[in-house]
Write an enzyme that holds these catalytic residues in place. Structure first.
Site, PDB file in Angstrom:
ATOM      1  N   THR A   1      54.821 -53.716 -55.704  1.00  0.00           N
ATOM      2  CA  THR A   1      56.127 -53.627 -56.359  1.00  0.00           C
ATOM      3  C   THR A   1      56.085 -54.510 -57.597  1.00  0.00           C
ATOM      4  O   THR A   1      55.289 -55.445 -57.668  1.00  0.00           O
ATOM      5  CB  THR A   1      57.230 -54.139 -55.425  1.00  0.00           C
ATOM      6  OG1 THR A   1      56.968 -55.523 -55.129  1.00  0.00           O
ATOM      7  CG2 THR A   1      57.250 -53.359 -54.127  1.00  0.00           C
TER       8      THR A   1
ATOM      9  N   GLU B   1      57.937 -48.299 -52.410  1.00  0.00           N
ATOM     10  CA  GLU B   1      58.021 -48.267 -50.949  1.00  0.00           C
ATOM     11  C   GLU B   1      58.220 -46.857 -50.389  1.00  0.00           C
ATOM     12  O   GLU B   1      58.111 -46.638 -49.181  1.00  0.00           O
ATOM     13  CB  GLU B   1      59.196 -49.149 -50.481  1.00  0.00           C
ATOM     14  CG  GLU B   1      58.972 -50.649 -50.659  1.00  0.00           C
ATOM     15  CD  GLU B   1      59.408 -51.165 -52.027  1.00  0.00           C
ATOM     16  OE1 GLU B   1      59.453 -50.354 -52.988  1.00  0.00           O
ATOM     17  OE2 GLU B   1      59.686 -52.375 -52.143  1.00  0.00           O
TER      18      GLU B   1
ATOM     19  N   LYS C   1      81.777 -57.251 -52.880  1.00  0.00           N
ATOM     20  CA  LYS C   1      82.368 -56.970 -51.574  1.00  0.00           C
ATOM     21  C   LYS C   1      83.724 -57.636 -51.479  1.00  0.00           C
ATOM     22  O   LYS C   1      83.824 -58.823 -51.246  1.00  0.00           O
ATOM     23  CB  LYS C   1      81.427 -57.441 -50.479  1.00  0.00           C
ATOM     24  CG  LYS C   1      80.145 -56.599 -50.470  1.00  0.00           C
ATOM     25  CD  LYS C   1      78.932 -57.340 -49.981  1.00  0.00           C
ATOM     26  CE  LYS C   1      77.705 -56.442 -50.160  1.00  0.00           C
ATOM     27  NZ  LYS C   1      76.452 -57.149 -49.897  1.00  0.00           N
TER      28      LYS C   1
ATOM     29  N   TRP D   1      83.651 -52.036 -51.119  1.00  0.00           N
ATOM     30  CA  TRP D   1      82.617 -52.347 -52.108  1.00  0.00           C
ATOM     31  C   TRP D   1      83.019 -51.821 -53.476  1.00  0.00           C
ATOM     32  O   TRP D   1      83.524 -50.708 -53.610  1.00  0.00           O
ATOM     33  CB  TRP D   1      81.275 -51.731 -51.691  1.00  0.00           C
ATOM     34  CG  TRP D   1      80.665 -52.398 -50.479  1.00  0.00           C
ATOM     35  CD1 TRP D   1      81.284 -53.259 -49.625  1.00  0.00           C
ATOM     36  CD2 TRP D   1      79.332 -52.244 -50.004  1.00  0.00           C
ATOM     37  NE1 TRP D   1      80.424 -53.662 -48.642  1.00  0.00           N
ATOM     38  CE2 TRP D   1      79.212 -53.058 -48.843  1.00  0.00           C
ATOM     39  CE3 TRP D   1      78.219 -51.538 -50.434  1.00  0.00           C
ATOM     40  CZ2 TRP D   1      78.034 -53.151 -48.110  1.00  0.00           C
ATOM     41  CZ3 TRP D   1      77.045 -51.626 -49.713  1.00  0.00           C
ATOM     42  CH2 TRP D   1      76.952 -52.437 -48.559  1.00  0.00           C
TER      43      TRP D   1
END
Lengths: 547, 547
Positions: B185, B330, B439, B444
């Protein structure tokens, strides 16, 4: 070094969940003769869950065989979705087999439950008393009350069985190598043989079917599945449609040209799969009753080759591209598909398109001669085709402990029994069955190529070529010829042999020519070369000998 | 009940054999600035075998890591073909990382051999002394003699290393779950993390890439791989091209608009894959220097979203369809691709196309809220995206015994760190990173959506929205605004808040507004919200408070 990838199985239960959510709007449509009934993949998910609950209540457990005796229709698709997902094994009985063969396959597979279309109940009532393991019959779109069943067999109606059950089911996580479905070979010689597909093999095969190398299915497509769901799982179209979001169009029992064309007019499918005979019938009907069928982008045919003239008729007159495929029950269906390479032009395109096609990435292939030696892929040399890969069977199913492998396998490869050649760019052309190819002086002669050439002579009505023993050459071709009426004086063996000389090497030309009144045929109308060989061996076949 | 299917592995060695025979005529073409060099897949097969012999002679064994430090070119493709097939592990080093990160990843992966492009040798010479495990450097299209290597490292020229070696290699049969390749990554926070792909995962992912749901690659296609081979294996295009017979077009180091367009004019690719920035540059160049690029049937962009105006420019002015995809290291790259459903029409099509796309069949997905509860896929509710499947990583690579899982995994699912919504028909729309979403009172708020809306006000040059602690609501949005020159008198916090009121619920509207001279940014130019949060916490950020 291990990878860090997750280790989940390829799973038909996951496939169903995927189709029922992401492709909830795709449909399974069944033709009813004049109109259609339709359910969405979303409803498929709900009803498959209800069906799984019902089957569990009937005692169906992991690995139990659940059979169908059905046409291609929406409810058949629901059985396809539910049974493998719950860990049971789907067995679509071939309704075209003789009663004896149906009895053999159902008993051999030990089917516990059978789904029967209302329109097929009388045919099934006839065989049911001889089915030893069946405990439940589920009548679909019919009347269970009127069904005559022997003692010990419970009969249910499909819809009440599903009604009021939960629309979700906790499908188990299964080993991807566990059984999901089984089919039997049609068994022209000997008993039908069982092939058991796994979740892994069906998933990989269906993925291939969705690629442009095969059918290129995608959302927005409507795929007309004429090839029966009891014929190698309809070439995996039920699973490929769930993967790709293509809608399915099912003809039920309306397989004659007139209703098929009425259905196409109403539903406008974009792709289709069927054996060539269907298209022969459609072409004849279209000639008399013109109809635009150019909504069909592409059509795959398999089972046997389609004549090039018919392919050209569809392409030039109807703007429908017909594509050859080759496969067998033992190869989960698709082994090759005849899309020509992009560089091909003109007649070369048709040479590729008339082959059986190019091998799929997961189908390894080789040709072997009689001594087991490898034959080069030079587009000329003949050999028996052997294939290997994750959707190729490695044995035949046996209810006992031992898998049945006798003669059909060669060190992990499937012997297809087909003889052909392979081009350097991976296109297969089949020329004969291994039992019919003539092995002369170490070289192989295709009996089919030769008899087609003999039949191309205008005086010849029919001709069969078969091998006869020869001391010097091991085998030599012998030709049985039926002349057209009134042609007995115009041609003789020498003329026909001369006719062949243009296409065949001198050593290949047959010496033995038998002029007969008719060629013996099998029950399905193929030349019965076994009978011809026996007649020859028993000196009951009169022939002329040249050279 | 076991299936009767054969049990062979999904194997990149088989894939290479397949490509080098059936698709021997497909090509890998590398642009050299003014012209191209080209090799066929047939030659790829021969040269990969020669390379495998050479690597074995250098001591490369099963699972040894073989790295590349290369542009996208034909020789890089040869390394891609040879290394996994022989059972070693391909590690394409990211040449864009900082020297420190390159050193970290090469040491962490324990690379033994590194292939280096001749044009990249000086950059590699700089890091090599700090690479602890490298024993061999192979210079491709360059000069090994001029390469400065520390003691203990042998330097070879690529071509002489291959020359005179056998053109066939006995590639081993491997467990399909064994390692084939690895990528790191980019690691914007903390060290880069390693993901190890298996033969199975790369094969399945590449198969998906060839389907119409992704890129629909087939023979006759020429796929322009702009996305680097060190960037998630160029989104599997090397393997997908071998599967499908699509030819590959490689830009090498010529990634500027002018040479890319010269290459396109000469080679006429039919599909392409790249990050959006590339297309921004191409659009600008094309505006000044018109050129027909409609040979590009379809183009997939990923890494970030492309502005809709730019997508429309390509579609309407250049007849090139640009398709969004989403994925990460991933997820082997492709998680979703934004082909709209067939039923969509008009502006609805664009709504689908501007999403991240529809999930692939083998990618299971769910959204979770802060308490770990599932969030419905209603196209509205926000949650953190979690994915699962055979090409999703289940851990990060660790040279020690223990895989690294800290925080990134949730009961077998990968936590993507992305926040978004999922429509009932399986389309993903990402709205924020999990660490940045605000949040507030159990709901959200997407910081990115809100800052885009603030920036839509004509007086605003830049705006960043970030969460700040709040006693009553846990968190509340705070807006840092840079006004355009001369606009300080025309707008204030109340005006901007009123501007937001059209798109946001009253409870979502921010109270805190900080007018600043500039927004702090990370090294790659993104808003650095960590710095803003710290400034706020340390009371170094002056803000107006409304309501």
């Amino acid at each position: 070094m291990l990878s860090t990838m997750q280790d989940g199985p390829l799973s038909l239960a996951n496939l169903l969940r995927y189709a029922a959510s992401v492709h909830a709007d795709a449909t399974v449509t069944t033709w009813t003769g004049a109109t259609a009934r339709r359910r969405t993949f979303g409803e498929l998910g709900t009803r498959a869950a209800q069906l799984a609950h019902a089957l569990r209540e009937l005692g169906v457990g992991t690995s139990d065989r659940v059979a169908t005796f059905m046409w291609n229709n929406t409810e058949h698709m629901e059985v396809y979705a539910a049974v493998p997902a719950m860990g049971a094994v789907l067995h679509a009985l071939n309704i075209r087999l003789s009663p004896e063969q149906i009895v053999f396959t159902a008993n051999h597979a030990e089917d516990r439950v059978v789904f029967v279309d209302g329109t097929l109940t009388s045919a099934f009532e006839e065989v049911l008393p001889r089915l030893r393991t069946v405990r439940h019959v589920i009548v679909v779109n019919g009347d269970a009350a009127g069904f005559r069943a022997p003692r010990g067999v419970e009969v249910h109606d499909y819809e009440p069985l599903l009604a009021a059950r939960p629309g979700a089911y906790g499908f188990p996580v299964l080993d991807e190598r566990s059984a999901a479905a089984m089919c039997y070979t049609s068994g022209t010689t000997g008993d039908p043989k069982g092939v058991v597909y796994s979740h892994r093999s069906l998933f990989l095969h269906a993925m291939h079917v969705t690629t442009p190398a095969a059918m290129g299915l995608t959302t927005g497509d409507t795929c007309l599945a004429i090839v029966p769901m009891f014929h190698i799982n309809s070439w995996s179209l039920p699973f490929a449609s769930m993967l790709s979001g293509a809608s399915l169009l099912m003809p039920d029992r309306f397989l004659q040209p007139e209703p098929l064309l009425a259905m196409m007019e109403a539903e406008r499918p974009t792709s289709a799969a069927a054996v060539p005979t269907i298209w022969t019938g459609l072409a004849a009907r279209l000639a008399a009753h013109p109809q635009d069928i150019s909504h069909l982008r592409e059509v795959v045919v398999g089972g046997s080759a389609m004549p090039v003239t018919l392919m050209k008729t569809f392409e030039e007159q109807h703007r429908v591209k017909v594509v050859h495929g080759w496969g067998m029950t033992e190869t989960s269906s698709v082994g090759t598909v005849a899309h020509p390479p992009a560089r091909a032009t003109g007649e070369d395109v048709w040479r590729y398109r008339m082959s059986q096609g190019r091998f799929a990435p997961l189908v390894e292939f080789r040709l072997k001669d009689d001594d087991g030696a490898l034959v080069p892929h030079d587009g000329k040399s003949l050999g028996e085709l052997e294939v290997r890969g994750p959707w190729i069977t490695g044995s035949y199913y046996s209810p006992g402990d031992e898998p049945v492998e006798a003669g059909s396998f060669d060190d992990g490869w499937l012997r297809t029994g087909d003889v052909g050649r392979i081009s350097p760019d991976g296109y297969l052309t089949l020329v004969d069955r291994a039992k019919d190819v003539i092995k002369s002086g170490g070289e192989w002669i295709s009996s089919i190529d030769m008899e087609n050439d003999v039949m191309a002579h205008p005086a010849v009505a029919e001709a069969a070529v078969f091998g006869v023993p020869d001391e010097r050459w091991d085998e030599r071709p012998c030709v049985a010829v039926v002349l057209r009426d009134g042609e007995a004086d115009s041609v003789d063996a020498a003329v026909l042999r001369e006719h062949l000389a243009g296409n065949w090497a001198k050593w290949q030309l047959p010496e033995r020519w038998a002029f007969v009144a008719e060629i013996p045929k099998t029950s399905v109308g193929k030349f019965d070369k076994k009978v011809l060989r026996r007649q020859y061996a028993e000196r009951r076949l009169a022939f002329v000998r040249l050279g």
